[in-house]
Design a protein around this motif. Structure first.
Motif, PDB file in Angstrom:
ATOM      1  N   PRO A 115      54.580  -9.295  62.651  1.00 19.47           N
ATOM      2  CA  PRO A 115      54.212  -8.964  61.280  1.00 19.47           C
ATOM      3  C   PRO A 115      54.762  -7.591  60.892  1.00 19.47           C
ATOM      4  N   VAL A 116      55.321  -7.489  59.695  1.00 22.18           N
ATOM      5  CA  VAL A 116      55.848  -6.216  59.192  1.00 22.18           C
ATOM      6  C   VAL A 116      54.910  -5.770  58.070  1.00 22.18           C
ATOM      7  N   LYS A 117      54.115  -4.757  58.369  1.00 19.78           N
ATOM      8  CA  LYS A 117      53.093  -4.295  57.437  1.00 19.78           C
ATOM      9  C   LYS A 117      53.697  -3.513  56.271  1.00 19.78           C
ATOM     10  N   GLY A 118      53.034  -3.603  55.138  1.00 24.64           N
ATOM     11  CA  GLY A 118      53.499  -2.929  53.932  1.00 24.64           C
ATOM     12  C   GLY A 118      53.568  -1.417  54.066  1.00 24.64           C
ATOM     13  N   GLU A 119      52.732  -0.855  54.943  1.00 22.21           N
ATOM     14  CA  GLU A 119      52.706   0.605  55.087  1.00 22.21           C
ATOM     15  C   GLU A 119      53.789   1.142  56.024  1.00 22.21           C
ATOM     16  N   TYR A 120      54.544   0.252  56.664  1.00 25.70           N
ATOM     17  CA  TYR A 120      55.636   0.724  57.525  1.00 25.70           C
ATOM     18  C   TYR A 120      56.709   1.390  56.665  1.00 25.70           C
ATOM     19  N   PRO A 121      57.339   2.430  57.195  1.00 23.03           N
ATOM     20  CA  PRO A 121      58.408   3.077  56.422  1.00 23.03           C
ATOM     21  C   PRO A 121      59.663   2.204  56.370  1.00 23.03           C
ATOM     22  N   SER A 122      60.441   2.373  55.321  1.00 22.50           N
ATOM     23  CA  SER A 122      61.742   1.698  55.232  1.00 22.50           C
ATOM     24  C   SER A 122      62.703   2.503  56.096  1.00 22.50           C
ATOM     25  N   ILE A 123      63.115   1.897  57.221  1.00 22.20           N
ATOM     26  CA  ILE A 123      63.875   2.647  58.216  1.00 22.20           C
ATOM     27  C   ILE A 123      64.673   1.704  59.100  1.00 22.20           C
ATOM     28  N   LYS A 124      65.757   2.191  59.663  1.00 22.27           N
ATOM     29  CA  LYS A 124      66.496   1.447  60.682  1.00 22.27           C
ATOM     30  C   LYS A 124      65.958   1.870  62.038  1.00 22.27           C
ATOM     31  N   LEU A 125      65.750   0.895  62.923  1.00 21.67           N
ATOM     32  CA  LEU A 125      65.269   1.182  64.265  1.00 21.67           C
ATOM     33  C   LEU A 125      65.630   0.036  65.190  1.00 21.67           C
ATOM     34  N   ILE A 126      65.249   0.180  66.442  1.00 20.06           N
ATOM     35  CA  ILE A 126      65.457  -0.855  67.444  1.00 20.06           C
ATOM     36  C   ILE A 126      64.098  -1.452  67.795  1.00 20.06           C
ATOM     37  N   VAL A 127      63.992  -2.782  67.748  1.00 16.03           N
ATOM     38  CA  VAL A 127      62.786  -3.444  68.240  1.00 16.03           C
ATOM     39  C   VAL A 127      63.002  -3.727  69.726  1.00 16.03           C
ATOM     40  N   LYS A 128      62.041  -3.301  70.519  1.00 19.49           N
ATOM     41  CA  LYS A 128      62.065  -3.522  71.973  1.00 19.49           C
ATOM     42  C   LYS A 128      60.859  -4.391  72.317  1.00 19.49           C
ATOM     43  N   TRP A 129      61.120  -5.557  72.921  1.00 18.51           N
ATOM     44  CA  TRP A 129      60.060  -6.525  73.214  1.00 18.51           C
ATOM     45  C   TRP A 129      60.043  -6.785  74.712  1.00 18.51           C
ATOM     46  N   GLU A 130      58.902  -6.500  75.331  1.00 15.33           N
ATOM     47  CA  GLU A 130      58.735  -6.705  76.772  1.00 15.33           C
ATOM     48  C   GLU A 130      57.666  -7.759  77.018  1.00 15.33           C
ATOM     49  N   LEU A 131      57.854  -8.524  78.067  1.00 14.82           N
ATOM     50  CA  LEU A 131      56.803  -9.411  78.562  1.00 14.82           C
ATOM     51  C   LEU A 131      56.655  -9.102  80.043  1.00 14.82           C
ATOM     52  N   VAL A 132      55.464  -8.609  80.422  1.00 19.82           N
ATOM     53  CA  VAL A 132      55.236  -8.219  81.812  1.00 19.82           C
ATOM     54  C   VAL A 132      54.372  -9.259  82.516  1.00 19.82           C
ATOM     55  N   ASP A 133      54.584  -9.368  83.836  1.00 14.91           N
ATOM     56  CA  ASP A 133      53.811 -10.318  84.636  1.00 14.91           C
ATOM     57  C   ASP A 133      52.514  -9.664  85.111  1.00 14.91           C
ATOM     58  N   ASP A 134      51.769 -10.343  85.985  1.00  9.62           N
ATOM     59  CA  ASP A 134      50.478  -9.811  86.435  1.00  9.62           C
ATOM     60  C   ASP A 134      50.609  -8.618  87.386  1.00  9.62           C
ATOM     61  N   GLN A 135      51.840  -8.286  87.782  1.00  5.27           N
ATOM     62  CA  GLN A 135      52.088  -7.084  88.597  1.00  5.27           C
ATOM     63  C   GLN A 135      52.694  -5.965  87.733  1.00  5.27           C
ATOM     64  N   ASP A 136      52.675  -6.143  86.416  1.00  5.59           N
ATOM     65  CA  ASP A 136      53.224  -5.195  85.439  1.00  5.59           C
ATOM     66  C   ASP A 136      54.736  -5.003  85.587  1.00  5.59           C
ATOM     67  N   GLN A 137      55.414  -6.035  86.118  1.00  3.00           N
ATOM     68  CA  GLN A 137      56.875  -6.049  86.199  1.00  3.00           C
ATOM     69  C   GLN A 137      57.409  -6.880  85.034  1.00  3.00           C
ATOM     70  N   MET A 138      58.614  -6.566  84.578  1.00  2.50           N
ATOM     71  CA  MET A 138      59.147  -7.226  83.391  1.00  2.50           C
ATOM     72  C   MET A 138      59.691  -8.624  83.673  1.00  2.50           C
TER      73      MET A 138
END
Length: 150
Positions: A115-138
């Protein structure tokens, strides 16, 4: 000549295919899994234009290299090499299309919303998405460039 309803159907099909094109992404440290494909919909071109007040569908196909009882997603907006946590509605991977426990050698489709909220600034950035396992490894980590816009 193609009948109008068929032409509309073909045009809609082509538009849907264009919206579901796999993205070019940077793997940022997938250790316990390997990413096969990343889709953000709608995002027909990169950088993805993320419109405020809109929610985007995320679909990541990956293969697990380990067994894990569960998984948890962590999402960040990366600006000037600083990771700013980005809340998502459901961080539990087992409630996001993945059948748990995760099994080594199996492929999974991880599904979530950004979801991209209305209060977020208009800006260029990088989205970084991680999914970690039960040992906190990626299980996976990917990055894509985005531009938040009104």
């Amino acid at each position: 000549m193609v009948p109008l309803p068929l032409a509309l159907l073909l045009a809609l099909g082509a538009a849907t295919i264009a919206l579901a094109e796999p993205l070019r992404f940077v793997d940022c440290g997938s250790v316990d899994g390997s990413i096969q494909e990343v889709n953000v919909s709608p995002c027909p071109t990169q950088p993805c234009l993320l419109h405020k007040g809109t929610s985007y569908s995320i679909n990541v196909t990956f293969a697990s290299k380990i067994n894990s009882q569960g998984s948890k997603a962590k999402v960040y907006g990366e600006m000037l090499q600083v990771d700013i946590p980005f809340p998502i509605p459901e961080p539990d991977g087992c409630k996001s299309g993945i059948q748990c426990p995760i099994q080594k050698g199996h492929s999974y489709s991880y599904l979530n919303k950004l979801p991209v909220k209305g209060e977020y600034p208009s800006i260029k950035l990088i989205v970084k998405w991680e999914l970690v396992d039960d040992q906190d490894q990626m299980l996976f980590c990917w990055k894509i460039p985005v531009q938040i816009t009104s």
